[in-house]
Design a protein around this motif. Sequence first.
Motif, mmCIF file in Angstrom:
data_model
loop_
_atom_site.group_PDB
_atom_site.id
_atom_site.type_symbol
_atom_site.label_atom_id
_atom_site.label_comp_id
_atom_site.label_asym_id
_atom_site.label_seq_id
_atom_site.Cartn_x
_atom_site.Cartn_y
_atom_site.Cartn_z
ATOM 1 N N PHE A 550 -20.437 -47.420 6.663
ATOM 2 C CA PHE A 550 -20.047 -46.205 6.493
ATOM 3 C C PHE A 550 -19.079 -46.244 8.090
ATOM 4 N N ASP A 551 -17.912 -45.541 7.776
ATOM 5 C CA ASP A 551 -16.869 -45.456 8.948
ATOM 6 C C ASP A 551 -16.604 -46.599 9.686
ATOM 7 N N SER A 552 -16.250 -47.809 9.055
ATOM 8 C CA SER A 552 -16.140 -49.153 9.657
ATOM 9 C C SER A 552 -14.962 -49.269 10.478
ATOM 10 N N GLY A 553 -14.797 -49.786 11.421
ATOM 11 C CA GLY A 553 -13.662 -50.098 12.253
ATOM 12 C C GLY A 553 -12.973 -48.949 12.612
ATOM 13 N N GLY A 554 -13.394 -47.652 12.850
ATOM 14 C CA GLY A 554 -13.092 -46.448 13.373
ATOM 15 C C GLY A 554 -12.419 -45.762 12.028
ATOM 16 N N ASN A 555 -12.502 -46.170 10.906
ATOM 17 C CA ASN A 555 -12.039 -45.474 9.671
ATOM 18 C C ASN A 555 -12.855 -44.449 9.278
ATOM 19 N N HIS A 556 -12.863 -43.378 9.874
ATOM 20 C CA HIS A 556 -13.949 -42.189 9.701
ATOM 21 C C HIS A 556 -13.891 -41.714 8.200
ATOM 22 N N GLY A 557 -14.729 -41.609 7.535
ATOM 23 C CA GLY A 557 -14.642 -40.996 6.323
ATOM 24 C C GLY A 557 -14.443 -41.938 5.228
ATOM 25 N N LEU A 558 -14.498 -43.244 5.385
ATOM 26 C CA LEU A 558 -14.554 -44.345 4.497
ATOM 27 C C LEU A 558 -15.936 -45.162 4.253
ATOM 28 N N VAL A 559 -16.247 -45.404 3.234
ATOM 29 C CA VAL A 559 -17.590 -46.258 2.842
ATOM 30 C C VAL A 559 -17.044 -47.721 2.355
ATOM 31 N N TYR A 560 -17.224 -48.607 3.210
ATOM 32 C CA TYR A 560 -16.737 -50.050 2.473
ATOM 33 C C TYR A 560 -17.923 -50.934 1.854
ATOM 34 N N PHE A 561 -17.473 -51.581 0.802
ATOM 35 C CA PHE A 561 -18.368 -52.364 0.360
ATOM 36 C C PHE A 561 -17.889 -53.829 -0.033
ATOM 37 N N THR A 562 -17.259 -54.265 1.174
ATOM 38 C CA THR A 562 -16.763 -55.428 1.066
ATOM 39 C C THR A 562 -17.469 -56.779 0.749
ATOM 40 N N GLN A 563 -18.639 -56.784 1.250
ATOM 41 C CA GLN A 563 -19.456 -58.104 1.087
ATOM 42 C C GLN A 563 -19.948 -58.308 -0.495
ATOM 43 N N HIS A 575 -24.730 -49.445 -9.026
ATOM 44 C CA HIS A 575 -24.719 -47.816 -9.157
ATOM 45 C C HIS A 575 -25.414 -47.450 -7.958
ATOM 46 N N TYR A 576 -24.876 -46.248 -7.556
ATOM 47 C CA TYR A 576 -25.213 -45.808 -6.330
ATOM 48 C C TYR A 576 -25.506 -44.145 -6.487
ATOM 49 N N SER A 577 -25.726 -43.740 -5.521
ATOM 50 C CA SER A 577 -25.707 -42.277 -5.385
ATOM 51 C C SER A 577 -25.686 -41.598 -3.896
ATOM 52 N N LEU A 578 -25.209 -40.499 -3.461
ATOM 53 C CA LEU A 578 -24.840 -40.056 -1.951
ATOM 54 C C LEU A 578 -26.015 -38.951 -1.685
ATOM 55 N N ASN A 579 -26.485 -39.047 -0.647
ATOM 56 C CA ASN A 579 -27.598 -38.233 -0.236
ATOM 57 C C ASN A 579 -28.731 -38.044 -0.951
ATOM 58 N N GLU A 612 -17.761 -35.319 4.805
ATOM 59 C CA GLU A 612 -18.650 -35.113 6.270
ATOM 60 C C GLU A 612 -20.026 -34.812 5.869
ATOM 61 N N ASP A 613 -20.439 -33.994 4.917
ATOM 62 C CA ASP A 613 -21.916 -33.743 4.706
ATOM 63 C C ASP A 613 -22.570 -34.909 4.153
ATOM 64 N N VAL A 614 -21.958 -36.308 3.885
ATOM 65 C CA VAL A 614 -22.698 -37.189 3.351
ATOM 66 C C VAL A 614 -23.551 -37.947 4.466
ATOM 67 N N LYS A 615 -24.870 -37.968 4.532
ATOM 68 C CA LYS A 615 -25.645 -38.696 5.331
ATOM 69 C C LYS A 615 -26.147 -40.042 4.876
ATOM 70 N N SER A 616 -26.194 -40.161 3.727
ATOM 71 C CA SER A 616 -26.822 -41.389 3.272
ATOM 72 C C SER A 616 -26.456 -41.775 2.014
ATOM 73 N N MET A 617 -26.553 -43.160 1.573
ATOM 74 C CA MET A 617 -26.026 -43.716 0.322
ATOM 75 C C MET A 617 -27.144 -44.635 0.007
ATOM 76 N N ALA A 618 -27.500 -44.704 -1.326
ATOM 77 C CA ALA A 618 -28.507 -45.278 -2.030
ATOM 78 C C ALA A 618 -27.851 -46.302 -3.058
ATOM 79 N N VAL A 619 -28.170 -47.561 -3.335
ATOM 80 C CA VAL A 619 -27.440 -48.508 -3.971
ATOM 81 C C VAL A 619 -28.381 -49.765 -4.719
ATOM 82 N N GLN A 620 -28.087 -49.711 -5.800
ATOM 83 C CA GLN A 620 -28.975 -50.997 -6.744
ATOM 84 C C GLN A 620 -27.801 -51.721 -7.390
ATOM 85 N N VAL A 621 -28.118 -53.239 -7.523
ATOM 86 C CA VAL A 621 -27.248 -53.917 -8.139
ATOM 87 C C VAL A 621 -27.906 -54.811 -9.155
#
Length: 637
Positions: A550-563, A575-579, A612-621
């Motif tokens: 979340f908010d990597s490198g000062g980029n607020h509001g962005l979610v990175y999945f680079t790995q 598959h994912y879901s927010l909050n 801004e209201d997103v506080k968590s994220m669930a992920v399954q691969v």
Amino acid sequence: MSEIAAGTTSLLRASLSRTGKWAASFAFVSGAVGDVLNPLGPFAAYIALVAAVASIIIAVAMVLRLVLAAKAMPALIFATSAAAIAGGVYGIQQESNSQNGIIANLVPAVAQLQQSLGIVSEKVAKIEQTVTETQKTVEEVKKSTDTVAKTAEEIAATQKQQTAQGAQTQKTVEAVKQTTDTVAQKTEEIASAQQQQATQGAETRKTVEAVKQTTDTLAAGQQQQQAQAQKLQATTEQIAASIDTIAKGFAQLSAQGGAIADPKRPDEFYHNARVYELAGDMLNARRSYLAFAGFDVDAIDPYTRFATLLRVQDGKAGAREVFGQLAEKAKAPSIKLVHLLQFDDAQRLDKLNAFLAANPDYAPAYFLLAQEFSEDRLGSQTLADKRSEAQALTKFVSYEKDGGLLKYFVDQTQLADWLDRSRSRLTALGDVLDPSRFAPTLTPMRSNAGWSMTISLPEAATAISWRLGDSGPFTDTGVMAMNDQRTGKPMPNPSFELPDSTAATTIAIKYLDIRGRETGPFAIRFDPDGALQQENKQILDQFWTSWIAFDSGGNHGLVYFTQMLSYRCAIKAVHYSLNGTALDQEIKMPPCDAKDPYAIPSDYQPYFKVKEDVKSMAVQVTYTDGTKSPVREYKRQ
């Protein structure tokens, strides 16, 4: 004299007219019969000989006026005719070399008659009968010859008294002498022929006896083999029983303690040897062990203890010499087995393997073979050493069933010790005999430049080599700039490189263990696509905390999945879901590029925006192999 000659001539004519026809006929018949009977013997010669002798005697009697000429003349004519005809037949037989007779050669019917009557038989019994009769005939001829010689002497004496008949008597004597020489010559010929027949008969008998003797020998040999087999079986059973008796006696003596003053039984000598050995009296212990060995008991523990004593006193060479002398005289395999244990290293192992090849069911040898590969003997073991030890110990312990080991031990406590040690070692060795548990493995690792293959061995090695495919030469991996503490030698390089274009194939791996013995090759299947997916999956599972940022490198509001994007070749879906954990959304990944698997396409964004209201994220691969990761939850800071 003229009157005597005229009277003799008239008497001869009268006799011929009266008896000539029947005498000649009878003489001819005699000659024919002798010719037909020739296969049984030279009857023509016999008839001629007897008739000639008879003629001479009659003639001499007539000259000496011992008989009346009128009465003796027919007999003289008959004898002379018979001698002439039979002699002629015998002469023709000799010239024509006809063994079956002249008539049989000329008339086939007579030859068939001879065969049907059994005349032409070569049986040894007939020959022996003929030889006997011939010998009698020779003796009679000899007697007749003596009689003739005596008569000649009488005639010589009579010549002095009868001057008027001197000339005629002299001619008669010369004729008698000539006839006697002829008889002697014929007698020698007959004797020679009969001797040849006797020789042939003797050879025939020898051949028959030799065949019979050979047959008897073969039969006796078979009986002897059967008897030896039965004796061996009985001996084996007796030995087993005797060792059991010796073991019981030894146990009783051990319970009593103290040396026996006048030992006589093997258990008593073994007991004394142990007592003397414990007391430090090695001389008497040695004597007692030698006395026990003299009974040739097939038990292993007394001889292993004796060998230990000898090595302490005389060294291995001395023990080898003593047991070499015992082994030359002994029949017990245990003595021969302990003897070969006194040799050094490789020679000892070769002799032990040869002993087991000749005695595959001799149980104690497997325990002793296991010791050759043990850690105590070698210091450090290779995987091959451990497997050889485990195989030998497993074989030894298998004989414990139904008391199969008891017959080899006098001291049962020694057997118990061997079994305890065997079970302990087998437990320590574990599943070393499972070939799938101790094989090299190959770990491929993909980079942008190609494949780096890392080899993992089940034991220390001094060299490693590999080959691509099922044939061709092996390539050595070389060594690293460091020593392996386990071997004290430079560590072999455990890796090698392959280009990224390598297709699916088989890679063969082999290595040299610490004793320089080659192990392998081991065939390992290499699938580049499967290897890449497996490697990526392993990295994703291991570093799952880096999937989302979340908010990597000062980029607020962005979610990175680079790995996840970098290792997408192992991913089928994300598959994912927010909050929450509903997993109701999906991240679409670009396809895997096998040539450059870790590169991110330039037109693809490795992030997405969140409120801004997103506080968590669930992920399954979901992986390409069908498995799914646990649901991972990431908190926004």
